[in-house]
Design a protein around this motif. Structure first.
Motif, PDB file in Angstrom:
ATOM      1  N   PHE A 128       0.841  -1.199   0.000  1.00  0.00           N
ATOM      2  CA  PHE A 128       0.000   0.000   0.000  1.00  0.00           C
ATOM      3  C   PHE A 128       0.874   1.247   0.000  1.00  0.00           C
ATOM      4  O   PHE A 128       2.097   1.172   0.124  1.00  0.00           O
ATOM      5  CB  PHE A 128      -0.955  -0.004   1.192  1.00  0.00           C
ATOM      6  CG  PHE A 128      -0.302  -0.296   2.510  1.00  0.00           C
ATOM      7  CD1 PHE A 128       0.298   0.695   3.245  1.00  0.00           C
ATOM      8  CD2 PHE A 128      -0.285  -1.583   3.010  1.00  0.00           C
ATOM      9  CE1 PHE A 128       0.900   0.428   4.453  1.00  0.00           C
ATOM     10  CE2 PHE A 128       0.310  -1.874   4.218  1.00  0.00           C
ATOM     11  CZ  PHE A 128       0.907  -0.866   4.945  1.00  0.00           C
ATOM     12  N   HIS A 129       0.215   2.424  -0.140  1.00  0.00           N
ATOM     13  CA  HIS A 129       0.941   3.691  -0.243  1.00  0.00           C
ATOM     14  C   HIS A 129       1.243   4.311   1.123  1.00  0.00           C
ATOM     15  O   HIS A 129       2.355   4.784   1.353  1.00  0.00           O
ATOM     16  CB  HIS A 129       0.148   4.697  -1.078  1.00  0.00           C
ATOM     17  CG  HIS A 129       0.048   4.336  -2.518  1.00  0.00           C
ATOM     18  ND1 HIS A 129       1.121   4.344  -3.373  1.00  0.00           N
ATOM     19  CD2 HIS A 129      -1.010   3.932  -3.265  1.00  0.00           C
ATOM     20  CE1 HIS A 129       0.743   3.983  -4.576  1.00  0.00           C
ATOM     21  NE2 HIS A 129      -0.551   3.716  -4.544  1.00  0.00           N
ATOM     22  N   GLN A 130       0.253   4.336   2.023  1.00  0.00           N
ATOM     23  CA  GLN A 130       0.431   5.006   3.304  1.00  0.00           C
ATOM     24  C   GLN A 130      -0.059   4.123   4.449  1.00  0.00           C
ATOM     25  O   GLN A 130      -0.969   3.313   4.271  1.00  0.00           O
ATOM     26  CB  GLN A 130      -0.346   6.319   3.330  1.00  0.00           C
ATOM     27  CG  GLN A 130       0.171   7.329   2.337  1.00  0.00           C
ATOM     28  CD  GLN A 130      -0.685   8.584   2.347  1.00  0.00           C
ATOM     29  OE1 GLN A 130      -1.764   8.609   2.924  1.00  0.00           O
ATOM     30  NE2 GLN A 130      -0.189   9.620   1.699  1.00  0.00           N
ATOM     31  N   HIS A 181      -3.921   3.543   5.900  1.00  0.00           N
ATOM     32  CA  HIS A 181      -4.894   2.645   5.297  1.00  0.00           C
ATOM     33  C   HIS A 181      -4.864   1.234   5.888  1.00  0.00           C
ATOM     34  O   HIS A 181      -5.624   0.375   5.450  1.00  0.00           O
ATOM     35  CB  HIS A 181      -4.662   2.563   3.786  1.00  0.00           C
ATOM     36  CG  HIS A 181      -4.755   3.892   3.111  1.00  0.00           C
ATOM     37  ND1 HIS A 181      -5.915   4.615   3.048  1.00  0.00           N
ATOM     38  CD2 HIS A 181      -3.814   4.639   2.489  1.00  0.00           C
ATOM     39  CE1 HIS A 181      -5.698   5.740   2.400  1.00  0.00           C
ATOM     40  NE2 HIS A 181      -4.426   5.783   2.056  1.00  0.00           N
ATOM     41  N   LYS A 221       6.084  -0.740   3.781  1.00  0.00           N
ATOM     42  CA  LYS A 221       4.665  -0.476   3.501  1.00  0.00           C
ATOM     43  C   LYS A 221       3.952  -1.670   2.885  1.00  0.00           C
ATOM     44  O   LYS A 221       3.433  -1.615   1.782  1.00  0.00           O
ATOM     45  CB  LYS A 221       4.526   0.763   2.626  1.00  0.00           C
ATOM     46  CG  LYS A 221       5.017   2.004   3.309  1.00  0.00           C
ATOM     47  CD  LYS A 221       4.870   3.218   2.442  1.00  0.00           C
ATOM     48  CE  LYS A 221       5.457   4.401   3.187  1.00  0.00           C
ATOM     49  NZ  LYS A 221       5.618   5.545   2.349  1.00  0.00           N
ATOM     50  N   PHE A 274      -5.675   2.729  -2.778  1.00  0.00           N
ATOM     51  CA  PHE A 274      -4.403   2.879  -2.065  1.00  0.00           C
ATOM     52  C   PHE A 274      -3.538   1.620  -2.101  1.00  0.00           C
ATOM     53  O   PHE A 274      -2.421   1.626  -1.590  1.00  0.00           O
ATOM     54  CB  PHE A 274      -4.648   3.294  -0.610  1.00  0.00           C
ATOM     55  CG  PHE A 274      -5.581   2.393   0.132  1.00  0.00           C
ATOM     56  CD1 PHE A 274      -5.107   1.247   0.739  1.00  0.00           C
ATOM     57  CD2 PHE A 274      -6.925   2.693   0.209  1.00  0.00           C
ATOM     58  CE1 PHE A 274      -5.972   0.415   1.426  1.00  0.00           C
ATOM     59  CE2 PHE A 274      -7.803   1.870   0.904  1.00  0.00           C
ATOM     60  CZ  PHE A 274      -7.319   0.733   1.510  1.00  0.00           C
ATOM     61  N   THR A 289      -1.116  -0.964  -3.886  1.00  0.00           N
ATOM     62  CA  THR A 289      -0.209  -1.022  -5.027  1.00  0.00           C
ATOM     63  C   THR A 289      -0.286  -2.369  -5.721  1.00  0.00           C
ATOM     64  O   THR A 289      -0.473  -2.443  -6.924  1.00  0.00           O
ATOM     65  CB  THR A 289       1.245  -0.780  -4.563  1.00  0.00           C
ATOM     66  OG1 THR A 289       1.277   0.387  -3.750  1.00  0.00           O
ATOM     67  CG2 THR A 289       2.164  -0.627  -5.731  1.00  0.00           C
TER      68      THR A 289
END
Length: 92
Positions: free
Chosen positions: A12-14, A17, A35, A58, A60
């Motif tokens: 994921f990005h952040q 989430h 991440k 969100f 990836t």
């Protein structure tokens, strides 16, 4: 009755989430630096969960774990006693 489960690795990005990803299965590990999160899901629901995680904005990528399909029964290799005998007094 034991339910067969399989792991999913969700990138994921952040970190904010992570709470949303917890809803899809049993979360085992989260890496803040790289991440990604590792969750366990029932094998029957794996395809549905996989597709629904990929649809999230969100996320990836999602990778399934292949551990349930790896052979874990190892054969023991027996050695002859002649190979195990060493001459430890040889340099004294």
């Amino acid at each position: 009755m034991l339910v067969k489960r399989q792991g999913l690795i969700v990138w994921f990005h952040q970190m904010k989430h992570v709470k949303h990803i917890k809803k899809f299965g049993h979360m085992v590990h989260v890496s803040k630096k790289l991440k990604f999160a590792m969750i366990y899901v029932d094998q029957e629901k794996l395809d549905d969960t996989y597709q629904s995680l990929l649809k999230l904005p969100f996320v990836t990528k999602v990778e399934p774990s292949y551990k349930p399909f790896i052979k874990t029964d190892f054969e023991s290799k027996s050695f002859d006693k002649e190979e195990k005998e060493y001459d430890y007094k040889m340099g004294i």
